[in-house]
Design a protein around this motif. Structure first.
Motif, mmCIF file in Angstrom:
data_model
loop_
_atom_site.group_PDB
_atom_site.id
_atom_site.type_symbol
_atom_site.label_atom_id
_atom_site.label_comp_id
_atom_site.label_asym_id
_atom_site.label_seq_id
_atom_site.Cartn_x
_atom_site.Cartn_y
_atom_site.Cartn_z
ATOM 1 N N ASN A 195 -14.032 5.688 17.278
ATOM 2 C CA ASN A 195 -13.015 5.445 18.301
ATOM 3 C C ASN A 195 -13.543 4.449 19.334
ATOM 4 N N ASP A 196 -14.793 4.636 19.778
ATOM 5 C CA ASP A 196 -15.390 3.706 20.746
ATOM 6 C C ASP A 196 -15.488 2.302 20.153
ATOM 7 N N GLU A 197 -15.905 2.204 18.891
ATOM 8 C CA GLU A 197 -15.990 0.901 18.234
ATOM 9 C C GLU A 197 -14.619 0.246 18.154
ATOM 10 N N ASP A 198 -13.582 1.040 17.811
ATOM 11 C CA ASP A 198 -12.222 0.503 17.732
ATOM 12 C C ASP A 198 -11.750 0.027 19.105
ATOM 13 N N ARG A 199 -12.048 0.750 20.167
ATOM 14 C CA ARG A 199 -11.658 0.328 21.517
ATOM 15 C C ARG A 199 -12.350 -0.981 21.889
ATOM 16 N N GLN A 200 -13.628 -1.112 21.540
ATOM 17 C CA GLN A 200 -14.348 -2.345 21.825
ATOM 18 C C GLN A 200 -13.742 -3.520 21.051
ATOM 19 N N THR A 201 -13.385 -3.258 19.789
ATOM 20 C CA THR A 201 -12.759 -4.305 18.971
ATOM 21 C C THR A 201 -11.420 -4.716 19.570
ATOM 22 N N ILE A 202 -10.609 -3.755 19.987
ATOM 23 C CA ILE A 202 -9.306 -4.042 20.597
ATOM 24 C C ILE A 202 -9.490 -4.845 21.879
ATOM 25 N N SER B 32 -11.989 -6.788 22.672
ATOM 26 C CA SER B 32 -12.460 -8.118 22.285
ATOM 27 C C SER B 32 -11.296 -8.974 21.785
ATOM 28 N N LEU B 33 -10.443 -8.383 20.968
ATOM 29 C CA LEU B 33 -9.290 -9.117 20.438
ATOM 30 C C LEU B 33 -8.302 -9.473 21.552
ATOM 31 N N LYS B 34 -8.106 -8.585 22.517
ATOM 32 C CA LYS B 34 -7.224 -8.883 23.651
ATOM 33 C C LYS B 34 -7.774 -10.053 24.451
ATOM 34 N N ARG B 35 -9.096 -10.068 24.664
ATOM 35 C CA ARG B 35 -9.709 -11.189 25.387
ATOM 36 C C ARG B 35 -9.513 -12.498 24.606
ATOM 37 N N GLU B 36 -9.677 -12.441 23.300
ATOM 38 C CA GLU B 36 -9.517 -13.632 22.462
ATOM 39 C C GLU B 36 -8.084 -14.126 22.497
ATOM 40 N N VAL B 37 -7.101 -13.210 22.426
ATOM 41 C CA VAL B 37 -5.684 -13.581 22.489
ATOM 42 C C VAL B 37 -5.383 -14.221 23.847
ATOM 43 N N ALA B 38 -5.908 -13.638 24.917
ATOM 44 C CA ALA B 38 -5.679 -14.193 26.251
ATOM 45 C C ALA B 38 -6.270 -15.603 26.352
ATOM 46 N N GLU B 39 -7.462 -15.789 25.787
ATOM 47 C CA GLU B 39 -8.104 -17.108 25.791
ATOM 48 C C GLU B 39 -7.271 -18.116 25.017
ATOM 49 N N LEU B 40 -6.751 -17.710 23.850
ATOM 50 C CA LEU B 40 -5.914 -18.602 23.041
ATOM 51 C C LEU B 40 -4.614 -18.935 23.760
ATOM 52 N N LYS B 41 -4.035 -17.981 24.465
ATOM 53 C CA LYS B 41 -2.810 -18.227 25.228
ATOM 54 C C LYS B 41 -3.078 -19.248 26.333
ATOM 55 N N ARG B 42 -4.235 -19.109 26.998
ATOM 56 C CA ARG B 42 -4.587 -20.055 28.053
ATOM 57 C C ARG B 42 -4.748 -21.467 27.482
ATOM 58 N N GLU B 43 -5.384 -21.553 26.326
ATOM 59 C CA GLU B 43 -5.572 -22.866 25.692
ATOM 60 C C GLU B 43 -4.232 -23.485 25.323
ATOM 61 N N LEU B 44 -3.321 -22.659 24.758
ATOM 62 C CA LEU B 44 -1.999 -23.169 24.395
ATOM 63 C C LEU B 44 -1.236 -23.593 25.651
ATOM 64 N N HIS B 45 -1.329 -22.804 26.676
ATOM 65 C CA HIS B 45 -0.604 -23.091 27.919
ATOM 66 C C HIS B 45 -1.149 -24.367 28.557
#
Length: 182
Positions: A151-158, A160-173
């Motif tokens: 569960n802890d590993e899954d939360r860390q993965t989630i 990390s993925l949220k940070r990556e999505v936010a970074e990609l959104k910033r790049e697109l914007h």
């Protein structure tokens, strides 16, 4: 079914001891209150078969006398628990002191040995149950710890993925592409 006299007496003794420990079941309407009633008691469903002859069924019998005396003592205790006399009638005065009966040393020893065997078997059974419960608890705790780690590993993965999505959104914007929420 053909049984020896000693087997029939032992079956009666075991049943009387069980009734003394757990109480006489309400389904039993004719609980024996004397040695003679035990002799003629016939309940195949309970493993009790009638003893026809009185000859060997005495407390003075050289080989079976102690077993029969044990049955007599258990019957007396059963009667006392139920407030009955050997004839099956209720006692007139339950507060009346009763004379203490003498039990031969051999009989007391046999009773103590049987009780000891029963208690040792019960101890072994309870110990086995305790070990089984401890094993189950340990296994459940191990599984819980494993699930917590996953569960802890899954939360860390989630995260990390949220940070990556936010970074990609910033790049697109920043490149001039605007995303619409659907």
């Amino acid at each position: 079914m053909k049984q020896s006299l000693s087997t029939r007496i032992q079956a009666r003794t075991d049943l009387a001891r069980k009734w003394l420990e757990n109480g006489v079941p309400s389904s039993v309407e004719d609980c024996p209150t004397s040695l003679n009633e035990w002799r003629v008691y016939h309940k195949p469903a309970l493993g009790i078969f009638k003893i026809g002859s009185k000859t060997g069924y005495t407390t003075s019998n050289a080989t079976l006398g102690t077993s029969i005396q044990l049955l007599a003592d258990l019957t007396t205790a059963l009667n006392a628990d139920r407030g009955l006399t050997p004839s099956g009638k209720a006692k007139a005065n339950p507060e009346q002191k009763k004379k203490r009966s003498y039990k031969p040393e051999k009989l007391r020893r046999l009773i103590a040995e049987k009780d000891n065997e029963r208690l040792e078997a019960l101890l072994a059974k309870v110990t086995g149950q305790w070990h089984e419960a401890r094993y189950d608890a340990t296994a459940a705790e191990t599984e819980l710890n494993s699930l917590k780690r996953i569960n802890d590993e899954d939360r860390q993965t989630i995260a990390s993925l949220k940070r990556e999505v936010a970074e990609l959104k910033r790049e697109l914007h920043s490149s001039g592409v605007h995303l619409r929420k659907v």
